[in-house]
Enzyme design. Structure first.
Site, short mmCIF file in Angstrom:
data_model
loop_
_atom_site.label_atom_id
_atom_site.label_comp_id
_atom_site.label_asym_id
_atom_site.label_seq_id
_atom_site.Cartn_x
_atom_site.Cartn_y
_atom_site.Cartn_z
N LYS A 124 2.01 -3.28 7.47
CA LYS A 124 2.31 -3.49 6.04
C LYS A 124 3.77 -3.10 5.76
O LYS A 124 4.46 -3.76 4.98
CB LYS A 124 1.36 -2.66 5.16
CG LYS A 124 -0.07 -3.14 5.14
CD LYS A 124 -0.26 -4.54 4.54
CE LYS A 124 0.00 -4.59 3.05
NZ LYS A 124 -0.34 -5.93 2.50
N THR A 155 0.82 -1.21 0.00
CA THR A 155 0.00 0.00 0.00
C THR A 155 0.85 1.27 0.00
O THR A 155 2.00 1.25 0.48
CB THR A 155 -0.90 -0.01 1.26
OG1 THR A 155 -1.52 1.25 1.40
CG2 THR A 155 -0.09 -0.28 2.52
N ASP A 156 0.25 2.36 -0.47
CA ASP A 156 0.95 3.66 -0.40
C ASP A 156 1.02 4.18 1.04
O ASP A 156 1.79 5.09 1.34
CB ASP A 156 0.28 4.69 -1.30
CG ASP A 156 -1.19 4.97 -0.98
OD1 ASP A 156 -1.74 4.36 -0.03
OD2 ASP A 156 -1.80 5.82 -1.67
N GLU A 157 0.21 3.59 1.95
CA GLU A 157 0.15 4.11 3.32
C GLU A 157 1.47 3.93 4.07
O GLU A 157 1.69 4.59 5.08
CB GLU A 157 -0.98 3.46 4.10
CG GLU A 157 -2.32 3.72 3.48
CD GLU A 157 -3.49 3.64 4.45
OE1 GLU A 157 -3.26 3.55 5.67
OE2 GLU A 157 -4.62 3.69 3.98
N TYR A 196 -2.11 -0.41 11.02
CA TYR A 196 -2.22 -1.09 9.73
C TYR A 196 -1.00 -0.80 8.86
O TYR A 196 -0.32 -1.73 8.38
CB TYR A 196 -3.50 -0.65 8.99
CG TYR A 196 -3.48 -0.97 7.51
CD1 TYR A 196 -3.53 -2.29 7.06
CD2 TYR A 196 -3.36 0.04 6.55
CE1 TYR A 196 -3.48 -2.60 5.70
CE2 TYR A 196 -3.32 -0.25 5.19
CZ TYR A 196 -3.37 -1.56 4.77
OH TYR A 196 -3.31 -1.86 3.44
P1 NAD Z 1 -9.66 -7.26 2.11
O1 NAD Z 1 -9.65 -6.97 3.58
O2 NAD Z 1 -10.87 -6.98 1.32
O3 NAD Z 1 -9.31 -8.81 1.87
C1 NAD Z 1 -8.28 -9.47 2.57
C2 NAD Z 1 -8.44 -10.96 2.32
O4 NAD Z 1 -7.39 -11.64 3.01
C3 NAD Z 1 -9.76 -11.54 2.86
O5 NAD Z 1 -10.33 -12.42 1.93
C4 NAD Z 1 -9.34 -12.28 4.13
O6 NAD Z 1 -10.17 -13.38 4.42
C5 NAD Z 1 -7.95 -12.73 3.74
N1 NAD Z 1 -7.08 -12.98 4.91
C6 NAD Z 1 -6.94 -12.18 6.00
N2 NAD Z 1 -6.06 -12.75 6.85
C7 NAD Z 1 -5.62 -13.89 6.27
C8 NAD Z 1 -4.68 -14.88 6.65
N3 NAD Z 1 -4.03 -14.82 7.82
N4 NAD Z 1 -4.47 -15.91 5.81
C9 NAD Z 1 -5.13 -16.00 4.63
N5 NAD Z 1 -6.05 -15.09 4.23
C10 NAD Z 1 -6.27 -14.04 5.04
O7 NAD Z 1 -8.38 -6.50 1.55
P2 NAD Z 1 -8.18 -5.84 0.12
O8 NAD Z 1 -8.71 -4.46 0.15
O9 NAD Z 1 -8.63 -6.77 -0.93
O10 NAD Z 1 -6.59 -5.74 0.10
C11 NAD Z 1 -5.79 -6.78 -0.43
C12 NAD Z 1 -4.34 -6.40 -0.30
O11 NAD Z 1 -4.10 -5.19 -1.00
C13 NAD Z 1 -3.89 -6.14 1.15
O12 NAD Z 1 -2.61 -6.65 1.30
C14 NAD Z 1 -3.90 -4.63 1.27
O13 NAD Z 1 -2.96 -4.20 2.22
C15 NAD Z 1 -3.52 -4.23 -0.13
N6 NAD Z 1 -4.00 -2.91 -0.60
C16 NAD Z 1 -5.33 -2.59 -0.50
C17 NAD Z 1 -5.79 -1.37 -1.01
C18 NAD Z 1 -7.23 -0.97 -0.95
O14 NAD Z 1 -7.56 0.17 -1.30
N7 NAD Z 1 -8.15 -1.83 -0.54
C19 NAD Z 1 -4.87 -0.49 -1.62
C20 NAD Z 1 -3.52 -0.86 -1.68
C21 NAD Z 1 -3.10 -2.08 -1.19
O1 DAU Z 2 -4.16 3.98 0.47
C1 DAU Z 2 -4.38 2.60 0.35
C2 DAU Z 2 -5.23 2.11 1.48
O2 DAU Z 2 -6.57 2.55 1.20
C3 DAU Z 2 -5.20 0.60 1.66
O3 DAU Z 2 -3.90 0.22 2.03
C4 DAU Z 2 -6.19 0.16 2.74
O4 DAU Z 2 -6.21 -1.25 2.83
C5 DAU Z 2 -7.56 0.66 2.36
O5 DAU Z 2 -8.49 0.34 3.37
C6 DAU Z 2 -7.53 2.18 2.14
O6 DAU Z 2 -7.28 2.86 3.41
P1 DAU Z 2 -8.04 4.21 3.78
O7 DAU Z 2 -7.97 4.39 5.24
O8 DAU Z 2 -7.57 5.33 2.93
O9 DAU Z 2 -9.54 3.80 3.28
P2 DAU Z 2 -10.97 4.08 3.93
O10 DAU Z 2 -11.97 3.74 2.88
O11 DAU Z 2 -11.10 3.45 5.26
O12 DAU Z 2 -10.98 5.65 4.12
C7 DAU Z 2 -10.78 6.53 3.00
C8 DAU Z 2 -10.80 7.93 3.54
O13 DAU Z 2 -12.14 8.24 3.96
C9 DAU Z 2 -9.93 8.14 4.77
O14 DAU Z 2 -9.37 9.44 4.71
C10 DAU Z 2 -10.90 8.05 5.94
C11 DAU Z 2 -12.20 8.58 5.35
N1 DAU Z 2 -13.44 8.00 5.90
C12 DAU Z 2 -13.55 6.64 5.94
C13 DAU Z 2 -14.68 6.04 6.45
C14 DAU Z 2 -14.80 4.54 6.52
C15 DAU Z 2 -14.48 8.81 6.30
O15 DAU Z 2 -14.40 10.07 6.24
N2 DAU Z 2 -15.61 8.22 6.80
C16 DAU Z 2 -15.75 6.87 6.91
O16 DAU Z 2 -16.79 6.41 7.43
#
Ligand code: NAD
Ligand code: DAU
Length: 355
Positions: A163, A133-135, A159
């Site tokens: 990561k 992630t970019d975080e 989180y």
């Molecule tokens: P998600 O939470 O939707 O899915 C995570 C999946 O991993 C789920 O199916 C869960 O059951 C599985 N899991 C959790 N713990 C596990 C374990 N110990 N063993 C096996 N499986 C396990 O997450 P996502 O949003 O699909 O993110 C996927 C990946 O991409 C993550 O590594 C996250 O850090 C990264 N990522 C997410 C975003 C985003 O915006 N969602 C952006 C950048 C990177």
């Molecule tokens: O940047 C990549 C990341 O993006 C991934 O690594 C994470 O897995 C993914 O969950 C996401 O993280 P964020 O914290 O940015 O996503 P989230 O959707 O939780 O929140 C997006 C923005 O919106 C953040 O600034 C918090 C804000 N927010 C979120 C929720 C859930 C609100 O204002 N209200 C809300 O109820």
């Protein structure tokens, strides 16, 4: 030829698996623990297809991972599995340390042993792709340049710290053992199958249910948004042509403040599914207490993957967000199914009884 995908029942993982199955005959072994975020319904269209093998299990379970590697002999491992929600990491970091750090470590150990026993051609062709992630880079000021791959790691939430630790382990396994790893650091994804605890799906679901749209703080925090299938195409490209040991930032050049995102979702719903009383969905916006330690701005400089691998996103934000809102409107049963008791418990813990 076989791929081992971890976390393939989650949001990004399931989109990746579905896309892969649509484009390739290569078998996918999908290892997922099925936490609250894992949903086999996402993969129901693959039922009965022998090229998708689902195994419920933990990346931290060395016996399980080693047995899968020995049985299926994958040419690559793609690690999507993680605890992924920042707010949950603030309430309870333990699972994040367990899966994201300890789990990644166990996975790396198993993959190192498997890879070490391959013949030299198979070793050279093998890849472990770690999805991150970019975080990990921390928060940017308003005018700071976007994150490049050389930006220092400054994670601010449990989180992102977990990561970051996993990224460091992956890097170390390349540097120390020569394991051919690739790491991708992507910005915020959105699209189909996104669990409605994250900003965009939560707004779509709450708006239609007549609930409050909870905006943290002043809503001026900035994220870079990328349509999930563009993230998947970038991962495919990195797997295909990325240089072992390298990291690739993935993003949409699409920075937006949260409030603008919420307004866009509201406007699309006004157009596609107007409120019965004819009033705008924006009226449901409610400013709530800010996330502790909330990062103010993320921005991804994706020029390396564009220049070296020729990748570009296919969707603009306008086209991707419209597709996303339409997908949720077309899949009310999927939404209803994920709104289980456990989901309601989370809403109560995070937002109280308000939304
Ligand atoms: P998600 O939470 O939707 O899915 C995570 C999946 O991993 C789920 O199916 C869960 O059951 C599985 N899991 C959790 N713990 C596990 C374990 N110990 N063993 C096996 N499986 C396990 O997450 P996502 O949003 O699909 O993110 C996927 C990946 O991409 C993550 O590594 C996250 O850090 C990264 N990522 C997410 C975003 C985003 O915006 N969602 C952006 C950048 C990177
Ligand atoms: O940047 C990549 C990341 O993006 C991934 O690594 C994470 O897995 C993914 O969950 C996401 O993280 P964020 O914290 O940015 O996503 P989230 O959707 O939780 O929140 C997006 C923005 O919106 C953040 O600034 C918090 C804000 N927010 C979120 C929720 C859930 C609100 O204002 N209200 C809300 O109820």
């Amino acid at each position: 030829m076989t791929l081992l995908v971890t976390g393939g029942a989650g949001f990004i993982g399931s989109n990746f698996v579905l896309e892969w199955a649509a484009q390739s005959d290569e078998t996918i072994i999908n290892l997922d623990k099925l936490t609250y975020a894992g949903n086999l319904e996402n993969l129901s269209s693959l039922q009965g297809q022998s090229k998708h093998v689902f195994i419920q299990g933990d990346i931290g379970d060395a016996a399980c991972v080693s047995a899968l590697l020995a049985q299926y002999r994958p040419r690559a491992v793609l690690n999507f599995a993680a605890e992924s929600h920042v707010d949950r990491s603030i309430h309870g970091p333990g699972e994040f340390i367990q899966t994201n750090i300890q789990g990644t470590f166990q996975l790396l150990e198993c993959v190192r042993a498997y890879w070490g026993a391959l013949d030299s051609d198979a070793q050279a062709a093998f890849r472990l792709l770690h999805v991150s992630t970019d975080e990990v880079y921390g928060s940017l000021g308003k005018t700071d340049p976007a994150f490049t791959e050389n930006h220092r790691y400054e994670p601010n939430s449990p989180y992102s710290a977990s990561k970051a630790a996993s990224d460091h382990l992956v890097r170390a396994y390349h540097h120390t053992y020569g394991l051919p790893v690739l790491t991708t650091n992507c910005s915020n994804n959105y699209g189909p199958y996104h669990f409605p605890e994250k900003l965009i799906p939560l707004m779509i679901v709450n708006a239609q249910a007549g609930k409050a749209l909870p905006v943290y703080g002043d809503g001026q925090q900035i994220r870079d948004w990328l349509y999930v299938l563009d993230h998947c195409s970038a991962i495919r490209r990195v797997l295909e042509a990325g240089r072992p040991g390298e990291t690739y930032n993935i993003g949409g050049w699409n920075e937006k403040p949260n409030l603008e995102i919420v307004h866009t979702v509201c406007s699309l719903l006004d157009e596609l599914k107007p409120r019965a009383d004819g009033k705008p969905y924006q009226e449901q916006i409610s400013y709530v207490t800010d996330r502790p330690g909330h990062d103010r701005r993320y921005a991804i400089d994706a020029s390396k993957i564009e220049r070296e691998l020729g990748w570009k996103p296919a969707e603009t934000f306008a086209s991707g967000i419209r597709k996303t809102v339409c997908w949720y409107l077309d899949h009310p049963q999927w939404v209803a199914n994920v709104q289980s008791g456990a989901y309601r418990d989370w809403l109560n813990q995070q937002y109280g009884s308000t939304p």
